[in-house]
Design a protein around this motif. Structure first.
Motif, PDB file in Angstrom:
ATOM      1  N   PRO A  66       0.795  -1.236   0.000  1.00  0.00           N
ATOM      2  CA  PRO A  66       0.000   0.000   0.000  1.00  0.00           C
ATOM      3  C   PRO A  66       0.827   1.284   0.000  1.00  0.00           C
ATOM      4  O   PRO A  66       0.549   2.213  -0.771  1.00  0.00           O
ATOM      5  CB  PRO A  66      -0.836  -0.129   1.280  1.00  0.00           C
ATOM      6  N   ASN A  67       1.864   1.359   0.811  1.00  0.00           N
ATOM      7  CA  ASN A  67       2.641   2.596   0.914  1.00  0.00           C
ATOM      8  C   ASN A  67       3.329   2.951  -0.410  1.00  0.00           C
ATOM      9  O   ASN A  67       3.356   4.120  -0.817  1.00  0.00           O
ATOM     10  CB  ASN A  67       3.671   2.449   2.043  1.00  0.00           C
ATOM     11  N   LYS A  70       0.666   4.108  -2.877  1.00  0.00           N
ATOM     12  CA  LYS A  70       0.213   5.463  -2.516  1.00  0.00           C
ATOM     13  C   LYS A  70       1.183   6.518  -3.059  1.00  0.00           C
ATOM     14  O   LYS A  70       0.769   7.507  -3.681  1.00  0.00           O
ATOM     15  CB  LYS A  70       0.132   5.556  -0.984  1.00  0.00           C
ATOM     16  N   LYS A  71       2.479   6.284  -2.856  1.00  0.00           N
ATOM     17  CA  LYS A  71       3.474   7.269  -3.318  1.00  0.00           C
ATOM     18  C   LYS A  71       3.537   7.341  -4.838  1.00  0.00           C
ATOM     19  O   LYS A  71       3.662   8.420  -5.416  1.00  0.00           O
ATOM     20  CB  LYS A  71       4.842   6.927  -2.736  1.00  0.00           C
ATOM     21  N   SER A  74       0.645   9.290  -6.152  1.00  0.00           N
ATOM     22  CA  SER A  74       0.762  10.728  -5.952  1.00  0.00           C
ATOM     23  C   SER A  74       1.610  11.349  -7.079  1.00  0.00           C
ATOM     24  O   SER A  74       1.323  12.454  -7.561  1.00  0.00           O
ATOM     25  CB  SER A  74       1.304  10.938  -4.542  1.00  0.00           C
ATOM     26  N   ALA A  97      -5.164   3.035  -0.151  1.00  0.00           N
ATOM     27  CA  ALA A  97      -3.925   3.818  -0.118  1.00  0.00           C
ATOM     28  C   ALA A  97      -3.720   4.527  -1.466  1.00  0.00           C
ATOM     29  O   ALA A  97      -3.264   5.677  -1.517  1.00  0.00           O
ATOM     30  CB  ALA A  97      -2.740   2.905   0.189  1.00  0.00           C
ATOM     31  N   ALA A  98      -4.093   3.834  -2.549  1.00  0.00           N
ATOM     32  CA  ALA A  98      -3.950   4.406  -3.887  1.00  0.00           C
ATOM     33  C   ALA A  98      -4.795   5.680  -4.015  1.00  0.00           C
ATOM     34  O   ALA A  98      -4.329   6.703  -4.538  1.00  0.00           O
ATOM     35  CB  ALA A  98      -4.376   3.384  -4.937  1.00  0.00           C
ATOM     36  N   GLU A 100      -5.789   7.637  -1.624  1.00  0.00           N
ATOM     37  CA  GLU A 100      -5.169   8.682  -0.793  1.00  0.00           C
ATOM     38  C   GLU A 100      -4.039   9.368  -1.560  1.00  0.00           C
ATOM     39  O   GLU A 100      -3.935  10.594  -1.602  1.00  0.00           O
ATOM     40  CB  GLU A 100      -4.580   8.025   0.454  1.00  0.00           C
ATOM     41  N   GLY A 101      -3.194   8.551  -2.187  1.00  0.00           N
ATOM     42  CA  GLY A 101      -2.048   9.097  -2.917  1.00  0.00           C
ATOM     43  C   GLY A 101      -2.465   9.905  -4.127  1.00  0.00           C
ATOM     44  O   GLY A 101      -1.836  10.901  -4.490  1.00  0.00           O
TER      45      GLY A 101
END
Ligand code: C5P
Length: 232
Positions: A66-67, A70-71, A74, A97-98, A100-101
């Protein structure tokens, strides 16, 4: 969600894609940039096509922890693409997470859709290689529901599945469907195909069309024929 035709620009490099796009003078089609072109030319190709006034579906099918997703999302959001995607098999947490990014500071974000099971995966391979023993269509619908739960906008699917996805996930859950051919055209390596008119009838929101347009003698006329059959 307005219906649109997305042209799959499956070209090896910049020269080939611009030779193709130069033919479009009075219309600016929504274009799909896939891994081949993106990895060959880098993010600059996205900026250049966007600067020419095209909407862009960046088809990179992200799948990681996920992290990391997410990045990466972004970065893609700052590239100002209009639509992008990931693999639903990365789990609901990865899809959340996607989003959010992908969400920009002003709250806007590109359309985010999920790949469920790739159409190249058969029931047999899914059972033997992935140890998933449910029927393939059940797996596809479950992944579509997960995408909806995570807050995604829709899925990539066959036009033949678009009606079922809408039934399960709602009329406003977007279906983006490749596998489109003209009634009098070559099928090529696609197996289950529909015409643009049939895709409209079944309820696809966006059709992704490659070779029927890119390999046509007159690509602009082929594109306009798709739009006339699907959007009008
Ligand atoms: O040339 P054609 O119309 O077959 O191109 C369809 C496009 O949609 C290609 O970019 C292909 O990779 C993509 N695609 C597909 N089937 C899927 C998922 C994506 O044909 N299941």
């Amino acid at each position: 969600m307005g219906k649109d035709v997305i042209v799959a620009c499956d070209f090896a490099g910049k020269k080939e894609v611009f030779d193709f796009l130069d033919k479009f003078t009075d219309v600016k089609p929504f274009v799909k940039i896939g891994m081949e072109l993106f990895y060959a030319e880098g993010p600059e190709i996205v900026r250049e096509i966007k600067a020419r006034g095209h909407k862009i579906f960046l088809d990179l099918k992200l799948h990681d922890i996920p992290n990391t997703v997410k990045k990466a999302m972004s970065v893609l959001s700052r590239l100002d693409v209009d639509m992008t995607n990931l693999h639903a098999s990365g789990t609901v947490a990865m899809m959340e997470a996607a989003i959010e990014g992908l969400t920009r500071e002003d709250g806007t974000r590109p359309i985010l859709i999920a790949v469920t099971q790739l159409t190249s995966t058969s029931q047999e391979r899914m059972e033997a290689d992935l140890l998933i023993e449910k029927p393939l269509d059940e797996v596809v619908m479950h992944y579509a529901s997960n995408a909806k739960v995570a807050g995604l906008d829709g899925v990539v699917c066959s036009p033949l599945e678009a009606g079922k996805v809408h039934e399960k996930c709602g009329a406003d859950f977007v279906t983006v469907t490749p596998g489109v051919r003209f009634a009098d055209g070559d099928i090529g390596d696609q197996v289950r195909v529909t015409t643009p008119a049939k895709a409209k009838e079944i309820g696809s929101d966006y059709i992704v069309v490659g070779r029927p347009i890119t390999a046509a003698e007159d690509p602009v006329a082929a594109y306009k024929r798709c739009v006339a059959e699907f959007c009008d």
